[in-house]
Write an enzyme that holds these catalytic residues in place. Structure first.
Site, PDB file in Angstrom:
ATOM      1  N   TYR A   3       0.855  -1.184   0.000  1.00  0.00           N
ATOM      2  CA  TYR A   3       0.000   0.000   0.000  1.00  0.00           C
ATOM      3  C   TYR A   3       0.890   1.234   0.000  1.00  0.00           C
ATOM      4  O   TYR A   3       1.857   1.295   0.762  1.00  0.00           O
ATOM      5  CB  TYR A   3      -0.909  -0.025   1.236  1.00  0.00           C
ATOM      6  CG  TYR A   3      -1.607   1.275   1.536  1.00  0.00           C
ATOM      7  CD1 TYR A   3      -2.516   1.835   0.643  1.00  0.00           C
ATOM      8  CD2 TYR A   3      -1.362   1.947   2.727  1.00  0.00           C
ATOM      9  CE1 TYR A   3      -3.162   3.031   0.924  1.00  0.00           C
ATOM     10  CE2 TYR A   3      -2.011   3.138   3.020  1.00  0.00           C
ATOM     11  CZ  TYR A   3      -2.906   3.676   2.116  1.00  0.00           C
ATOM     12  OH  TYR A   3      -3.542   4.853   2.389  1.00  0.00           O
ATOM     13  N   PHE A   4       0.586   2.200  -0.864  1.00  0.00           N
ATOM     14  CA  PHE A   4       1.331   3.450  -0.934  1.00  0.00           C
ATOM     15  C   PHE A   4       0.507   4.548  -0.271  1.00  0.00           C
ATOM     16  O   PHE A   4      -0.561   4.906  -0.742  1.00  0.00           O
ATOM     17  CB  PHE A   4       1.630   3.825  -2.389  1.00  0.00           C
ATOM     18  CG  PHE A   4       2.362   5.133  -2.552  1.00  0.00           C
ATOM     19  CD1 PHE A   4       3.709   5.233  -2.240  1.00  0.00           C
ATOM     20  CD2 PHE A   4       1.706   6.263  -3.021  1.00  0.00           C
ATOM     21  CE1 PHE A   4       4.390   6.440  -2.391  1.00  0.00           C
ATOM     22  CE2 PHE A   4       2.374   7.463  -3.187  1.00  0.00           C
ATOM     23  CZ  PHE A   4       3.722   7.551  -2.864  1.00  0.00           C
ATOM     24  N   ALA A   5       1.024   5.080   0.840  1.00  0.00           N
ATOM     25  CA  ALA A   5       0.377   6.177   1.564  1.00  0.00           C
ATOM     26  C   ALA A   5       1.099   7.471   1.235  1.00  0.00           C
ATOM     27  O   ALA A   5       2.333   7.509   1.200  1.00  0.00           O
ATOM     28  CB  ALA A   5       0.429   5.919   3.064  1.00  0.00           C
ATOM     29  N   TYR A   6       0.352   8.531   0.990  1.00  0.00           N
ATOM     30  CA  TYR A   6       0.941   9.827   0.663  1.00  0.00           C
ATOM     31  C   TYR A   6       0.345  10.954   1.498  1.00  0.00           C
ATOM     32  O   TYR A   6       0.827  12.073   1.461  1.00  0.00           O
ATOM     33  CB  TYR A   6       0.743  10.140  -0.831  1.00  0.00           C
ATOM     34  CG  TYR A   6      -0.709  10.077  -1.262  1.00  0.00           C
ATOM     35  CD1 TYR A   6      -1.550  11.158  -1.077  1.00  0.00           C
ATOM     36  CD2 TYR A   6      -1.236   8.915  -1.820  1.00  0.00           C
ATOM     37  CE1 TYR A   6      -2.894  11.095  -1.435  1.00  0.00           C
ATOM     38  CE2 TYR A   6      -2.563   8.842  -2.190  1.00  0.00           C
ATOM     39  CZ  TYR A   6      -3.389   9.938  -2.000  1.00  0.00           C
ATOM     40  OH  TYR A   6      -4.711   9.861  -2.354  1.00  0.00           O
ATOM     41  N   GLY A   7      -0.694  10.668   2.249  1.00  0.00           N
ATOM     42  CA  GLY A   7      -1.370  11.678   3.071  1.00  0.00           C
ATOM     43  C   GLY A   7      -1.270  11.305   4.534  1.00  0.00           C
ATOM     44  O   GLY A   7      -0.225  10.859   5.009  1.00  0.00           O
ATOM     45  N   SER A   8      -2.369  11.438   5.241  1.00  0.00           N
ATOM     46  CA  SER A   8      -2.352  11.197   6.690  1.00  0.00           C
ATOM     47  C   SER A   8      -2.020   9.754   7.048  1.00  0.00           C
ATOM     48  O   SER A   8      -1.542   9.496   8.157  1.00  0.00           O
ATOM     49  CB  SER A   8      -3.688  11.602   7.309  1.00  0.00           C
ATOM     50  OG  SER A   8      -4.729  10.770   6.851  1.00  0.00           O
ATOM     51  N   GLU A  79     -11.491   5.747   4.418  1.00  0.00           N
ATOM     52  CA  GLU A  79     -11.245   6.579   3.239  1.00  0.00           C
ATOM     53  C   GLU A  79     -12.555   7.005   2.585  1.00  0.00           C
ATOM     54  O   GLU A  79     -12.636   8.064   1.981  1.00  0.00           O
ATOM     55  CB  GLU A  79     -10.351   5.832   2.247  1.00  0.00           C
ATOM     56  CG  GLU A  79      -8.964   5.555   2.776  1.00  0.00           C
ATOM     57  CD  GLU A  79      -8.211   6.801   3.217  1.00  0.00           C
ATOM     58  OE1 GLU A  79      -8.424   7.882   2.652  1.00  0.00           O
ATOM     59  OE2 GLU A  79      -7.413   6.696   4.157  1.00  0.00           O
ATOM     60  N   TYR A 119      -4.603  17.621  10.606  1.00  0.00           N
ATOM     61  CA  TYR A 119      -4.482  16.697   9.479  1.00  0.00           C
ATOM     62  C   TYR A 119      -3.113  16.879   8.812  1.00  0.00           C
ATOM     63  O   TYR A 119      -2.406  15.905   8.539  1.00  0.00           O
ATOM     64  CB  TYR A 119      -5.613  16.932   8.469  1.00  0.00           C
ATOM     65  CG  TYR A 119      -5.495  16.041   7.246  1.00  0.00           C
ATOM     66  CD1 TYR A 119      -6.004  14.751   7.246  1.00  0.00           C
ATOM     67  CD2 TYR A 119      -4.837  16.476   6.097  1.00  0.00           C
ATOM     68  CE1 TYR A 119      -5.885  13.924   6.141  1.00  0.00           C
ATOM     69  CE2 TYR A 119      -4.709  15.652   4.988  1.00  0.00           C
ATOM     70  CZ  TYR A 119      -5.233  14.381   5.014  1.00  0.00           C
ATOM     71  OH  TYR A 119      -5.094  13.566   3.924  1.00  0.00           O
TER      72      TYR A 119
END
Length: 171
Positions: A3-8, A79, A119
């Site tokens: 999984y690629f997370a880019y935000g919180s 999400e 956030y």
């Protein structure tokens, strides 16, 4: 599943609240995209989103995590309907991997949205903790924010930043 997370969700403690187990793999990049803060959150503030672009130098820095693909219900629920869940190629540790990514749906985007300060702090915490480039962290830190009028929600979210979740395994 990667999984690629880019935000919180780069903040391991926040992601760990949303999935049964999480294993951080480290810094990763997604080419052909730019980061925006224009997704309409359930609280009406701006949330992070990735936007596909033809710009040759476009890149989003984020974090690769290993998650249990069979147990993503809570993450999908967190999400919400604003995002599509898809697979895109990312770069991690010199390798190209296929990663699951959330990308905002057009009808949920509004360029006038501004994130709450708490956030943005999730995003900054994750970027710092996983060693993303200093210039990227400076860019994240420069994002305009607003104070959340719901002080209880703000306090509850800020408490997550101090958690040490038990469901995180070493990367």
């Amino acid at each position: 599943m990667i999984y690629f997370a880019y935000g919180s969700n780069m903040c391991t403690a926040r992601l760990a609240r949303r999935v049964p187990s999480v294993r951080p793999l480290g810094a990763a990049t997604l080419a052909g995209h730019r980061l925006a803060w224009h997704l309409i959150g359930a609280d009406d503030s701006g949330k992070c989103n990735i936007v596909a672009t033809e710009a040759p130098d476009a890149i989003v820095h984020g974090v690769a995590f290993e998650l249990d693909a069979e147990r993503l219900e809570a993450l999908h629920a967190a999400e919400g309907p604003a995002y599509d869940f898809l697979e895109l190629p990312i770069e991690h540790a010199g390798d190209t991997l296929t990663a699951a990514v959330y990308r905002g749906r057009a009808e949920w985007l509004d360029d006038t949205r501004v994130p709450f300060d708490w956030y943005r702090d999730f995003v900054l915490d994750g970027a710092r903790a996983h060693g993303l480039p200093a210039a990227w962290i400076e860019r994240l830190n420069a994002v305009a924010t607003q104070v959340d009028a719901d002080s209880q929600r703000a306090r509850a979210n800020r408490e997550i930043l101090n958690e040490t979740p038990a469901n995180v395994t070493a990367g």
